[in-house]
Design an enzyme around this catalytic site. Sequence first.
Site, short mmCIF file in Angstrom:
data_model
loop_
_atom_site.label_atom_id
_atom_site.label_comp_id
_atom_site.label_asym_id
_atom_site.label_seq_id
_atom_site.Cartn_x
_atom_site.Cartn_y
_atom_site.Cartn_z
N TYR A 143 0.76 -1.34 0.10
CA TYR A 143 0.08 -0.01 -0.08
C TYR A 143 0.95 1.41 0.18
O TYR A 143 0.33 2.39 -0.11
CB TYR A 143 -1.14 -0.13 1.13
CG TYR A 143 -2.16 -1.11 1.08
CD1 TYR A 143 -1.75 -2.36 0.88
CD2 TYR A 143 -3.27 -0.70 1.11
CE1 TYR A 143 -3.00 -3.33 0.76
CE2 TYR A 143 -4.57 -1.63 0.84
CZ TYR A 143 -4.10 -2.85 0.84
OH TYR A 143 -5.00 -3.65 0.45
N LYS A 190 3.58 -14.38 5.32
CA LYS A 190 3.88 -15.22 4.45
C LYS A 190 5.38 -15.55 4.22
O LYS A 190 5.97 -15.19 3.36
CB LYS A 190 3.35 -15.05 2.93
CG LYS A 190 3.49 -16.03 1.82
CD LYS A 190 2.36 -17.01 1.99
CE LYS A 190 2.79 -18.17 0.84
NZ LYS A 190 2.10 -19.22 1.03
N ASP A 223 -2.12 -18.14 4.01
CA ASP A 223 -3.04 -18.95 3.29
C ASP A 223 -3.76 -19.91 4.36
O ASP A 223 -5.11 -19.97 4.08
CB ASP A 223 -2.42 -19.66 2.18
CG ASP A 223 -1.08 -20.06 2.30
OD1 ASP A 223 -0.63 -20.21 3.59
OD2 ASP A 223 -0.48 -20.54 1.47
N ASP A 247 -6.22 -6.49 5.29
CA ASP A 247 -7.34 -5.92 4.38
C ASP A 247 -8.35 -7.09 4.16
O ASP A 247 -9.53 -6.92 4.30
CB ASP A 247 -6.70 -5.23 3.10
CG ASP A 247 -7.70 -4.37 2.56
OD1 ASP A 247 -8.87 -4.08 3.11
OD2 ASP A 247 -7.49 -3.89 1.70
N ASP A 251 -12.23 -8.43 6.01
CA ASP A 251 -13.56 -8.49 5.12
C ASP A 251 -13.99 -10.10 5.26
O ASP A 251 -15.43 -10.05 5.40
CB ASP A 251 -13.32 -8.20 3.62
CG ASP A 251 -13.52 -6.60 3.48
OD1 ASP A 251 -13.35 -6.02 4.66
OD2 ASP A 251 -13.85 -6.15 2.30
#
Length: 501
Positions: A143, A190, A223, A247, A251
């Site tokens: 970002y 990750k 993951d 982010d 959601d």
Amino acid sequence: MHMPATDSSATITLSSSTQTGICVAMGDGIGPEIMSSVLRILTESGAQLDPTTIRLGKSVYDEGVLSGVEPGAWDAIREQGIILKAPITTPQGGGVKSLNVTLRKTLGLYANVRPCRSYDPFVPTHFPNLDLLIVRENEEDTYAGIEHRQTEEVTQCLKLITRPGCERIVRHAFETTRQQGRSRITCMTKDNIMKVTDGLFHSVFDEIAGEYPDIEIEHMIIDIGAAKLANDPERFDVILAPNLYGDILSDIAAEVAGSVGLAGSANLGRHASMFEAIHGSAPDIAGQDLANPSALLRAAVQMLVHIGQGEVASRIENAWLKTLEDGVHTADIASEQTRQRVGTQAFTQAVIDRLGQTPDHFPAVAYDNQPATVMEKEDTPAYSVLPTRKELAGIDIFLDWVGHGRTPDMLGPALQDACPLPLKLKMITNRGVKVFPDGQPETFCTDHWRCRFVPAPEQSLEPRDLVLLQHSLLTRGFDIIKTENLYWFDGEIGYSLGQGE
Ligand code: NAD
């Protein structure tokens, strides 16, 4: 509190020392409807607020201001330090910057805190006991928005993870976990693939965890962590993640809790904070009295708790919970439990009618009037400065070289010929996979070649040697598009190895 007029230029100032100044942004699409609803509830609940309306979003973009923030708004934001923001519409393309990213980064709102819980059985969900907090780093990672097209075929986005950024968000997660009486943090990265960037986030997490022995910790690869969040979210208490993963995770969490229309979020920094719904401006239902104001209302509750008006926050949240229990629902959460399906205004009135009541099914909330202290704690270090010994270890030179019909076995010897001592060509990779020496014929190659040069045996390296190498390559017609120096820090490697290196 007086409600600001929807005229965005209006400023309402009340002179009471007990009132907290806030900036209010009415937003786009359903923004003005749900903000008016929330402001009515805040007024009726007795919140002590002194709002100043600022203009952000579509109307500002339409005037050609690419940041989407009315220039005069910055002074008000700086003065008040608190923003209650309705969702805005982000125009596509045209050099327009995401307003949210601009606000978060300009104001240093490094922590995004999103509580997610289920309201079963009143809002259907497979996970009735879900109650978790997501703490997301809010300024860094991909970002940072640093992207380039480098060759005909290849684009890149820089993922920046900094030590100060990691320390701040990790400490914030531990402090918030303690403050909220929670007990376990799951950090998701990750770092099996991004060993340097995500590896830093993970190692700072482990380091700072040592200061909080009362809090249980675990780490998951993102993951499998996301899969568990979708399938078994009730096992989580607090989830901490870098920006992009956070982010996405937030959601998922809001959706499995029942509806993204119910989740609010706080963006917190040392100098300012911003509270908003997690959903967008829903232009498809704007102006139809259909929007659910709950997510923005929950963000306003987070704001009240943050500024030390916990009692009012509790009044509002309890009234809202009672409204849900009574089956008064907007269309987006309507189910078999719905007794009265209502529009935005009727829902707002239903919450106002229940101010002073407590829920029967859900436990009543009782926030205290202590302002949040996570940011202001004197003893919370901004970050630690770690002196390191930095040693030059070589250079990666990225070339634009059209590969079709030309193989790495042609490029390698040409570079070896062009490389002056003390350097030698160690390897060439294409999209991170080693293709020279000893590449595999199946590896697909683009026009973007990373060529790693390191000191030849018995040679030591000076910065000027890197310039001489580039000069040599340029004079032989190679198209250098970027370079990255390789370093060791305190004897530890500071760069990733190529696959197969
Ligand atoms: P959205 O969240 O606006 O809408 C997705 C779906 O959810 C739509 O069907 C919408 O009707 C519904 N919905 C959203 N909020 C609702 C509510 N409160 N009550 C009832 N239904 C609701 O997502 P989108 O359509 O992808 O984005 C629309 C615009 O919002 C875009 O311009 C996007 O850039 C912007 N956006 C802004 C923010 C923000 O300001 N924080 C966040 C996300 C998206």
